[in-house]
Design a protein around this motif. Structure first.
Motif, PDB file in Angstrom:
ATOM      1  N   PHE A 135       0.815  -1.209   0.000  1.00 33.35           N
ATOM      2  CA  PHE A 135       0.000   0.000   0.000  1.00 33.35           C
ATOM      3  C   PHE A 135       0.853   1.265   0.000  1.00 33.35           C
ATOM      4  CE2 PHE A 135      -3.318  -2.932   1.723  1.00 33.35           C
ATOM      5  CZ  PHE A 135      -4.242  -2.739   0.707  1.00 33.35           C
ATOM      6  N   PHE A 145      -6.693  -3.580  -3.876  1.00 28.58           N
ATOM      7  CA  PHE A 145      -7.219  -4.304  -2.719  1.00 28.58           C
ATOM      8  C   PHE A 145      -7.377  -5.788  -3.047  1.00 28.58           C
ATOM      9  CE2 PHE A 145      -8.644   0.023  -1.653  1.00 28.58           C
ATOM     10  CZ  PHE A 145      -8.200   0.103  -0.341  1.00 28.58           C
ATOM     11  N   ILE A 195      -5.312  -3.925   5.517  1.00 25.02           N
ATOM     12  CA  ILE A 195      -6.197  -3.611   4.386  1.00 25.02           C
ATOM     13  C   ILE A 195      -7.263  -2.594   4.803  1.00 25.02           C
ATOM     14  CG2 ILE A 195      -7.889  -4.588   2.784  1.00 25.02           C
ATOM     15  CD1 ILE A 195      -6.307  -7.189   2.836  1.00 25.02           C
ATOM     16  N   LEU A 228      -9.962   0.609   2.959  1.00 25.30           N
ATOM     17  CA  LEU A 228     -10.965  -0.269   2.367  1.00 25.30           C
ATOM     18  C   LEU A 228     -12.353   0.342   2.574  1.00 25.30           C
ATOM     19  CD1 LEU A 228     -11.390  -3.068   0.995  1.00 25.30           C
ATOM     20  CD2 LEU A 228     -11.832  -3.972   3.289  1.00 25.30           C
TER      21      LEU A 228
END
Length: 392
Positions: free
Chosen positions: A133, A145, A179, A184
Motif C-alpha cells: 500500500f 485491494f 487492508i 478499504l
C-alpha cells in the motif's frame, strides 16, 4: 588552548539510546511483564524450569525490541518482500515435507533447529501488505485491494492446511487490519461482517442438528467442528472435549472479585486446569487475582492497543501508520481470542496471552512487533528535530 570535551558517561549513553522510546508503551509492557512473572511463578513453579525460562524469554524479547527500535521504518520496509517470500517458501516446504506432531504438520526440520514458519508470517504478512500500500499510495484502485487480498489468502490458506486455526486467525487479523487501515471502503467491509453475524446466529440456533452424531461440516476439519460444538455445549462431553472449557470457567468463577490469593488457587495447584502455564494461564490468573486482577490486566491491554493506534495516527509515512495499526491489532487479537476461549465465549484455539503465557516463539514475535511499533514512534518524535535543523 584546546577545549576539553567531556566524554558521556555510561548512563548518558544509555539515555541517548533510549531517546525517542515511547514511555507509555514501555510502562504498559513492563506492567504486563510483571503480571506475567507473577502468574507464571504461581502456576509453573513446580513445572520444571518454566518460570526461569519465561523470564529468559522476556529478556530475549526485550533485547529484540531494543535492537529493532534502532532501525528506521524505511529500512524495515526494505525487508518486507524478502521476509514474506521466505515465509511463504517455508510454508510450502512444511506442506511438502514438514514434521507432523499430534496430527498437525506445522514444523520444519532444518537440521540444526526445528522451526514453525507460520510464526514468521504474523509479522511478515502485515509488513508485506504495508509495503504494497505504501508503493500504491495516492493511486489506490479496487484491483490493488484484490491483490492485497490474494497476498493475504496464500499464507492463511497454507497455515489452515497444516491445520493451525489459531495462527491462521492471527495472521488473518493482522492482514485484514492493514487492508482496512489502508482505506478499504465500508461497502466492502459491512457485507462480510453481516454474513458472519448471520452465520453465527444460524449455528447457535441449529446447534442440536449441526452437532448431531455423524454430521460433518464442509471446509472445516473434524477437530475444528468439534471445538465449535463443544463451545456451544461443553456438557456434551464434560470429561473429554468439554473438560478444558468447563474447568476454565470454574476457575474464573471461583476467584470471585478479589481472588483466592497468590499461590492459593486450588483449581490451578490441584491440576484441574489443563495447560495452566500456556493457553489457559488466564484461568489460573483469574482464580488467584479475581475480577479485580482481571480488570487491571485487561486495562493494560486496552491501553496498549489504544497507544499503538495513537502512534499509528501520528506516523510520518503510510507504511509506519499501517504497521503500527497492525501491531495494535495483533495485541488485541491475542488478548481477545485467548481470554475469550478460556471464558467459554470463543472456541479453544492455540493462542497464548501476551507476556502471561509461556512460549519462546510467541515472545520473540511480540518483541519484534513492539520493536517495529517503537521504531515508528521514534521516527515521528525525531522528525520535528530534523525539520527544525533544515529550516535553521
Amino acid at each position: 588552548m584546546a577545549a576539553v570535551i567531556d566524554k558521556p558517561t555510561l548512563a548518558q549513553r544509555a539515555l541517548m539510546l533510549l531517546r525517542g522510546f515511547d514511555l507509555p508503551v514501555l510502562v504498559l509492557v513492563a506492567g504486563l511483564a510483571g503480571l506475567g512473572l507473577l502468574a507464571m511463578y504461581s502456576s509453573g513453579y513446580d513445572h520444571g524450569t518454566r518460570f526461569v525460562d519465561h523470564g529468559r524469554n522476556m529478556l530475549l524479547a526485550a533485547l529484540i525490541l531494543f535492537v529493532v527500535a534502532q532501525v528506521t521504518p524505511q529500512k524495515i520496509m526494505v525487508l518486507a518482500v524478502p521476509l514474506y517470500a521466505l515465509g511463504v517458501a517455508l510454508l510450502v516446504a512444511v506442506a511438502l515435507f514438514g514434521l507432523t506432531k499430534k496430527g498437525a504438520q506445522r514444523w520444519l526440520d532444518l537440521g540444526v533447529v526445528v522451526i514453525q514458519p507460520s510464526e514468521l508470517l504474523k509479522i511478515a504478512m502485515p509488513m508485506m501488505l504495508a509495503w504494497w500500500f505504501q508503493k500504491r499510495e495516492g493511486q489506490l484502485r479496487a484491483l490493488d485491494f484484490g491483490v492485497a487480498a490474494l497476498l493475504l489468502a496464500v499464507p492463511v490458506g497454507l497455515v489452515m492446511k497444516q491445520p493451525d486455526l489459531g495462527t491462521a486467525l492471527l495472521v488473518l487479523a493482522a492482514g485484514l487490519s492493514v487492508i482496512f487501515f489502508a482505506g478499504l471502503p465500508w461497502k466492502l467491509v459491512l457485507p462480510p461482517v453481516l454474513l458472519g453475524a448471520v452465520a453465527v446466529v444460524l449455528i447457535v440456533w441449529y446447534e442440536p442438528t449441526l452437532c448431531a452424531e455423524g454430521v460433518r461440516w464442509p471446509v472445516l476439519h473434524d477437530y475444528q467442528q468439534q471445538r465449535i460444538c463443544t463451545l456451544l455445549d461443553p456438557t456434551r462431553d464434560p470429561l473429554g472435549k468439554g473438560f478444558h472449557i468447563i474447568q476454565g470457567m470454574i476457575a474464573i468463577g471461583s476467584g470471585g472479585f478479589w481472588g483466592k490469593g497468590f499461590m492459593a488457587g486450588t483449581q490451578t495447584h490441584l491440576e484441574f486446569i489443563p495447560e495452566r502455564t500456556t493457553d489457559f494461564i488466564f484461568a489460573a490468573f483469574s482464580e488467584e487475582f479475581g475480577l479485580a486482577g482481571n480488570l487491571v490486566l485487561i486495562t493494560c491491554f486496552v491501553l496498549l492497543v489504544w497507544r499503538g493506534l495513537a502512534i499509528a495516527l501520528r506516523a510520518n509515512t503510510l507504511f509506519g501508520r499501517l504497521m503500527a495499526g497492525a501491531v495494535a491489532t495483533i495485541f488485541f487479537a491475542y488478548a481477545f481470542v485467548n481470554t475469550g476461549m478460556v471464558s467459554g465465549i470463543l472456541p479453544v484455539v492455540g493462542v497464548p496471552l501476551p507476556f502471561i503465557s509461556y512460549g519462546g516463539t510467541a515472545m520473540v514475535t511480540l518483541g519484534l512487533a513492539l520493536g517495529i511499533l517503537m521504531s515508528v514512534a521514534r521516527a515521528q518524535q525525531q522528525a520535528p528535530h530534523t525539520l527544525s535543523k533544515i529550516s535553521a
